[in-house]
Design a protein around this motif. Structure first.
Motif, PDB file in Angstrom:
ATOM      1  N   TYR A  69      81.608   4.592  24.571  1.00  0.00           N
ATOM      2  CA  TYR A  69      80.654   4.246  23.499  1.00  0.00           C
ATOM      3  C   TYR A  69      80.547   5.410  22.521  1.00  0.00           C
ATOM      4  O   TYR A  69      80.619   5.233  21.307  1.00  0.00           O
ATOM      5  CB  TYR A  69      79.317   3.972  24.179  1.00  0.00           C
ATOM      6  CG  TYR A  69      78.112   3.740  23.343  1.00  0.00           C
ATOM      7  CD1 TYR A  69      77.161   4.735  23.188  1.00  0.00           C
ATOM      8  CD2 TYR A  69      77.884   2.509  22.734  1.00  0.00           C
ATOM      9  CE1 TYR A  69      76.009   4.516  22.456  1.00  0.00           C
ATOM     10  CE2 TYR A  69      76.727   2.288  22.004  1.00  0.00           C
ATOM     11  CZ  TYR A  69      75.789   3.294  21.881  1.00  0.00           C
ATOM     12  OH  TYR A  69      74.633   3.082  21.151  1.00  0.00           O
TER      13      TYR A  69
ATOM     14  N   ASN B  26      82.171 -13.048  13.691  1.00  0.00           N
ATOM     15  CA  ASN B  26      82.612 -12.157  14.773  1.00  0.00           C
ATOM     16  C   ASN B  26      83.256 -10.925  14.148  1.00  0.00           C
ATOM     17  O   ASN B  26      84.363 -10.990  13.602  1.00  0.00           O
ATOM     18  CB  ASN B  26      83.617 -12.874  15.674  1.00  0.00           C
ATOM     19  CG  ASN B  26      84.055 -11.994  16.828  1.00  0.00           C
ATOM     20  OD1 ASN B  26      83.723 -10.795  16.861  1.00  0.00           O
ATOM     21  ND2 ASN B  26      84.806 -12.555  17.751  1.00  0.00           N
TER      22      ASN B  26
ATOM     23  N   LYS C 289      84.693  -8.548  15.319  1.00  0.00           N
ATOM     24  CA  LYS C 289      85.938  -8.067  15.923  1.00  0.00           C
ATOM     25  C   LYS C 289      87.159  -8.683  15.243  1.00  0.00           C
ATOM     26  O   LYS C 289      88.293  -8.282  15.485  1.00  0.00           O
ATOM     27  CB  LYS C 289      85.940  -8.341  17.432  1.00  0.00           C
ATOM     28  CG  LYS C 289      84.885  -7.526  18.187  1.00  0.00           C
ATOM     29  CD  LYS C 289      85.083  -7.548  19.687  1.00  0.00           C
ATOM     30  CE  LYS C 289      84.604  -8.820  20.303  1.00  0.00           C
ATOM     31  NZ  LYS C 289      84.554  -8.746  21.794  1.00  0.00           N
TER      32      LYS C 289
ATOM     33  N   SER D  83      74.504   7.081  17.534  1.00  0.00           N
ATOM     34  CA  SER D  83      73.539   7.262  18.619  1.00  0.00           C
ATOM     35  C   SER D  83      73.560   8.709  19.106  1.00  0.00           C
ATOM     36  O   SER D  83      74.609   9.346  19.084  1.00  0.00           O
ATOM     37  CB  SER D  83      73.886   6.336  19.792  1.00  0.00           C
ATOM     38  OG  SER D  83      73.169   6.742  20.942  1.00  0.00           O
TER      39      SER D  83
ATOM     40  N   GLY E  82      69.909  -8.732  17.230  1.00  0.00           N
ATOM     41  CA  GLY E  82      69.684  -7.674  18.224  1.00  0.00           C
ATOM     42  C   GLY E  82      68.350  -6.976  17.999  1.00  0.00           C
ATOM     43  O   GLY E  82      67.611  -7.301  17.078  1.00  0.00           O
ATOM     44  N   MET E  83      68.051  -5.980  18.846  1.00  0.00           N
ATOM     45  CA  MET E  83      66.733  -5.345  18.763  1.00  0.00           C
ATOM     46  C   MET E  83      66.513  -4.702  17.386  1.00  0.00           C
ATOM     47  O   MET E  83      65.542  -5.008  16.696  1.00  0.00           O
ATOM     48  CB  MET E  83      66.564  -4.296  19.866  1.00  0.00           C
ATOM     49  CG  MET E  83      65.257  -3.532  19.732  1.00  0.00           C
ATOM     50  SD  MET E  83      64.891  -2.408  21.063  1.00  0.00           S
ATOM     51  CE  MET E  83      66.145  -1.166  20.821  1.00  0.00           C
TER      52      MET E  83
ATOM     53  N   LYS F 257      66.520  -5.697  25.353  1.00  0.00           N
ATOM     54  CA  LYS F 257      67.054  -6.402  26.523  1.00  0.00           C
ATOM     55  C   LYS F 257      66.257  -5.974  27.758  1.00  0.00           C
ATOM     56  O   LYS F 257      66.043  -4.776  27.961  1.00  0.00           O
ATOM     57  CB  LYS F 257      68.537  -6.047  26.715  1.00  0.00           C
ATOM     58  CG  LYS F 257      69.435  -6.502  25.591  1.00  0.00           C
ATOM     59  CD  LYS F 257      70.883  -6.136  25.864  1.00  0.00           C
ATOM     60  CE  LYS F 257      71.145  -4.673  25.580  1.00  0.00           C
ATOM     61  NZ  LYS F 257      71.089  -4.336  24.149  1.00  0.00           N
TER      62      LYS F 257
ATOM     63  N   CYS G 273      67.777   8.495  18.234  1.00  0.00           N
ATOM     64  CA  CYS G 273      67.579   8.783  19.662  1.00  0.00           C
ATOM     65  C   CYS G 273      67.504   7.434  20.379  1.00  0.00           C
ATOM     66  O   CYS G 273      67.724   6.381  19.783  1.00  0.00           O
ATOM     67  CB  CYS G 273      66.278   9.574  19.855  1.00  0.00           C
ATOM     68  SG  CYS G 273      64.795   8.656  19.343  1.00  0.00           S
TER      69      CYS G 273
ATOM     70  N   MET H 271      84.419  -3.283  15.764  1.00  0.00           N
ATOM     71  CA  MET H 271      83.362  -3.770  14.861  1.00  0.00           C
ATOM     72  C   MET H 271      83.108  -2.769  13.749  1.00  0.00           C
ATOM     73  O   MET H 271      83.070  -3.114  12.563  1.00  0.00           O
ATOM     74  CB  MET H 271      82.066  -4.002  15.657  1.00  0.00           C
ATOM     75  CG  MET H 271      82.071  -5.240  16.501  1.00  0.00           C
ATOM     76  SD  MET H 271      80.448  -5.513  17.184  1.00  0.00           S
ATOM     77  CE  MET H 271      80.799  -5.307  18.923  1.00  0.00           C
TER      78      MET H 271
ATOM     79  N   SER I 125      76.742 -13.338  15.719  1.00  0.00           N
ATOM     80  CA  SER I 125      78.138 -13.078  16.106  1.00  0.00           C
ATOM     81  C   SER I 125      78.951 -14.377  16.136  1.00  0.00           C
ATOM     82  O   SER I 125      80.160 -14.360  15.931  1.00  0.00           O
ATOM     83  CB  SER I 125      78.185 -12.410  17.479  1.00  0.00           C
ATOM     84  OG  SER I 125      77.586 -13.262  18.433  1.00  0.00           O
TER      85      SER I 125
HETATM   86  N1  LIG Z   1      69.045   0.521  21.755  1.00  0.00           N
HETATM   87  C1  LIG Z   1      69.086   1.846  21.685  1.00  0.00           C
HETATM   88  O1  LIG Z   1      68.451   2.563  22.467  1.00  0.00           O
HETATM   89  C2  LIG Z   1      69.923   2.507  20.633  1.00  0.00           C
HETATM   90  C3  LIG Z   1      70.752   1.758  19.794  1.00  0.00           C
HETATM   91  N2  LIG Z   1      71.508   2.414  18.854  1.00  0.00           N
HETATM   92  C4  LIG Z   1      72.417   1.669  17.956  1.00  0.00           C
HETATM   93  O2  LIG Z   1      71.666   0.749  17.179  1.00  0.00           O
HETATM   94  C5  LIG Z   1      72.461  -0.418  16.923  1.00  0.00           C
HETATM   95  C6  LIG Z   1      71.694  -1.643  17.385  1.00  0.00           C
HETATM   96  O3  LIG Z   1      71.394  -1.497  18.751  1.00  0.00           O
HETATM   97  P1  LIG Z   1      70.505  -2.618  19.467  1.00  0.00           P
HETATM   98  O4  LIG Z   1      69.756  -3.390  18.443  1.00  0.00           O
HETATM   99  O5  LIG Z   1      69.769  -1.948  20.586  1.00  0.00           O
HETATM  100  O6  LIG Z   1      71.633  -3.569  20.086  1.00  0.00           O
HETATM  101  P2  LIG Z   1      71.487  -5.041  20.666  1.00  0.00           P
HETATM  102  O7  LIG Z   1      72.374  -5.136  21.867  1.00  0.00           O
HETATM  103  O8  LIG Z   1      70.048  -5.410  20.807  1.00  0.00           O
HETATM  104  O9  LIG Z   1      72.119  -5.947  19.492  1.00  0.00           O
HETATM  105  C7  LIG Z   1      73.496  -5.880  19.237  1.00  0.00           C
HETATM  106  C8  LIG Z   1      73.806  -6.879  18.156  1.00  0.00           C
HETATM  107  O10 LIG Z   1      75.199  -6.818  17.862  1.00  0.00           O
HETATM  108  C9  LIG Z   1      75.683  -8.146  17.789  1.00  0.00           C
HETATM  109  N3  LIG Z   1      77.099  -8.244  18.151  1.00  0.00           N
HETATM  110  C10 LIG Z   1      77.670  -7.905  19.323  1.00  0.00           C
HETATM  111  N4  LIG Z   1      78.985  -8.187  19.274  1.00  0.00           N
HETATM  112  C11 LIG Z   1      79.249  -8.714  18.050  1.00  0.00           C
HETATM  113  C12 LIG Z   1      80.407  -9.215  17.389  1.00  0.00           C
HETATM  114  N5  LIG Z   1      81.588  -9.240  17.993  1.00  0.00           N
HETATM  115  N6  LIG Z   1      80.283  -9.686  16.109  1.00  0.00           N
HETATM  116  C13 LIG Z   1      79.080  -9.691  15.495  1.00  0.00           C
HETATM  117  N7  LIG Z   1      77.940  -9.226  16.058  1.00  0.00           N
HETATM  118  C14 LIG Z   1      78.036  -8.755  17.321  1.00  0.00           C
HETATM  119  C15 LIG Z   1      74.835  -8.936  18.762  1.00  0.00           C
HETATM  120  O11 LIG Z   1      74.895 -10.305  18.411  1.00  0.00           O
HETATM  121  P3  LIG Z   1      74.845 -11.402  19.575  1.00  0.00           P
HETATM  122  O12 LIG Z   1      73.500 -11.261  20.182  1.00  0.00           O
HETATM  123  O13 LIG Z   1      75.078 -12.687  18.828  1.00  0.00           O
HETATM  124  O14 LIG Z   1      75.947 -11.034  20.531  1.00  0.00           O
HETATM  125  C16 LIG Z   1      73.470  -8.319  18.533  1.00  0.00           C
HETATM  126  O15 LIG Z   1      72.854  -8.946  17.438  1.00  0.00           O
HETATM  127  C17 LIG Z   1      73.785  -0.196  17.653  1.00  0.00           C
HETATM  128  O16 LIG Z   1      74.733   0.353  16.759  1.00  0.00           O
HETATM  129  C18 LIG Z   1      73.425   0.842  18.708  1.00  0.00           C
HETATM  130  O17 LIG Z   1      74.548   1.626  19.076  1.00  0.00           O
HETATM  131  C19 LIG Z   1      71.477   3.785  18.709  1.00  0.00           C
HETATM  132  C20 LIG Z   1      70.667   4.534  19.518  1.00  0.00           C
HETATM  133  C21 LIG Z   1      69.824   3.955  20.530  1.00  0.00           C
END
Ligand SMILES: NC(=O)C1=CN([C@@H]2O[C@H](COP(=O)(O)OP(=O)(O)OC[C@H]3O[C@@H](n4cnc5c(N)ncnc54)[C@H](OP(=O)(O)O)[C@@H]3O)[C@@H](O)[C@H]2O)C=CC1
Ligand SMILES: C[C@H]1O[C@H](OP(=O)(O)OP(=O)(O)OC[C@H]2O[C@@H](n3cnc4c(=O)[nH]c(N)nc43)[C@H](O)[C@@H]2O)[C@@H](O)[C@@H](O)C1=O
Length: 307
Positions: free
Chosen positions: A132, A36, A38, A103, A10-11, A169, A161, A82, A32
């Motif tokens: 959320y 997983n 979950k 967040s 993820g980001m 995304k 923030c 999770m 994931s």
């Molecule tokens: N983006 C924002 O503006 C903000 C984000 N945050 C927090 O920062 C954290 C990261 O956010 P961000 O990087 O933007 O999120 P992303 O959506 O970019 O990434 C989420 C990640 O979680 C993984 N994931 C989702 N479902 C599962 C699962 N069932 N098992 C294992 N892995 C899973 C995804 O893997 P896959 O791609 O394989 O599904 C992906 O790598 C989160 O906790 C978010 O709440 C907090 C504040 C602001």
């Protein structure tokens, strides 16, 4: 030090595992499909086998205001499952240190800004992302209870923030404002459109921090986790209006068109800027300017559209 990063694709996670700051760490970053979160049984098996020294929990179901409004059940249940699974399984398998990502969306919708950490649970939540926010609050409290039990576990929560940057995304149905606007304005310029539509009246205010600054903070916090406050805001401490973000992004892209406002679109909280008192006392400040952050994110976005 062996670090398990959840959400490594993820980001936040991908910026962390590709950062030179973490090159000396042994990083575990299962996707994931490899783990997983979950499924508690799978999490138990993974932690029993790999026994990381610290976990950075950056996985989650994450999205902008529209994604949250369309799927409150998923945003509540997936993030709760999770978070609960990784936190409880970490404790069961003796992982001593854990950083949980919450967040600023979890603060009460009408709380006085800037938002202090003491305001958690002190009022009704923002309806557009209530599911959320509830999941974030529960996992934040779970870490607090475990740390306060003084059984040798240091499980703490970072409250960022809004974030933006590489590996974000850009799908308008799922994305947060900055990546959505970068895509909209790039497309408007490419297609010669004279106007770009802003969701709402554009007067809502938001605080967006460049994600590499959060990675820098996580690296800093890992060396001082015991001294870090149990729950700590991480952000800029100042914000801009949505209209100002659109203009700043148009300036970086070199778009000269006009903006219209679609008042039927959701706008969410009118403001949510975090208080940086604890953050500054902890000795950290964000570094990246909005213009530099947008420029780097735009460069990354252009690599996507070239694919
Ligand atoms: N983006 C924002 O503006 C903000 C984000 N945050 C927090 O920062 C954290 C990261 O956010 P961000 O990087 O933007 O999120 P992303 O959506 O970019 O990434 C989420 C990640 O979680 C993984 N994931 C989702 N479902 C599962 C699962 N069932 N098992 C294992 N892995 C899973 C995804 O893997 P896959 O791609 O394989 O599904 C992906 O790598 C989160 O906790 C978010 O709440 C907090 C504040 C602001
Ligand atoms: C980080 C935090 O972020 C989420 O909350 P949010 O800050 O409201 O999310 P957002 O970035 O999508 O919107 C910010 C503002 O921007 C305005 N806006 C204008 N034009 C577009 C636009 O084109 N797209 C989007 N998405 N928003 C737009 C939009 O109307 C709103 O006023 C939580 O769901 C949750 O995910 C969470 O943790």
């Amino acid at each position: 030090m062996k670090v398990l990063v959840t959400g490594g694709s993820g980001m936040v996670g991908k910026n962390l595992i590709t950062s030179s700051k973490f090159s000396s760490f042994q990083i575990l970053a299962p996707t994931s499909s490899e783990l997983n979160l979950k499924e508690l049984g799978l999490v138990d098996m993974y932690l029993k086998k790999h026994r990381p020294d610290v976990i950075v929990h950056a996985a989650g179901l994450v999205g902008g205001i529209q994604a949250n409004m369309e799927n409150p059940v998923g945003f509540l249940v997936d993030n709760l499952d999770m978070g609960k699974n990784i936190i409880l399984s970490a404790k069961k398998h003796g992982v001593k240190n854990l950083i949980n990502l919450a967040s600023s969306c979890m603060y009460p919708r009408n709380a006085e800004n800037p938002l202090k950490e003491s305001l958690i649970l002190q009022g009704e939540l923002e309806p557009t992302n209530e599911g959320y926010a509830l999941a974030k609050i529960i996992c934040t409290r779970l870490c607090e209870y475990i740390t306060n039990a003084k059984e040798g576990f240091t499980y703490k929560t970072i409250i960022p923030c809004n974030l933006y940057g590489k590996y974000d995304k850009f799908d308008p149905q799922k994305s947060h404002m900055i990546p959505a606007v970068i895509r909209k304005i790039v497309e408007a310029k490419q297609k010669g459109r004279s106007t770009v539509e802003i969701w709402g009246d554009g007067l809502a205010k938001r605080e967006f921090m460049y994600v590499e600054d959060l990675v820098d903070f996580i690296h800093y916090a890992l060396s001082k986790l015991t001294e870090m406050p149990q729950n700590i805001n991480v952000g800029l401490g100042y914000d801009y209006s949505i209209n100002e973000y659109y203009q700043a992004i148009a300036n970086v892209i070199g778009y000269k068109g006009r903006f219209t406002h679609d008042l039927t679109k959701p706008v969410g909280m009118k403001q949510k800027v975090i208080d940086t008192k604890l953050l500054n006392e902890f000795g950290w400040k964000s570094k990246t300017s909005l213009e530099d952050g947008i420029t780097k994110t735009l460069q990354y976005y252009k690599t996507l559209s070239n694919d």
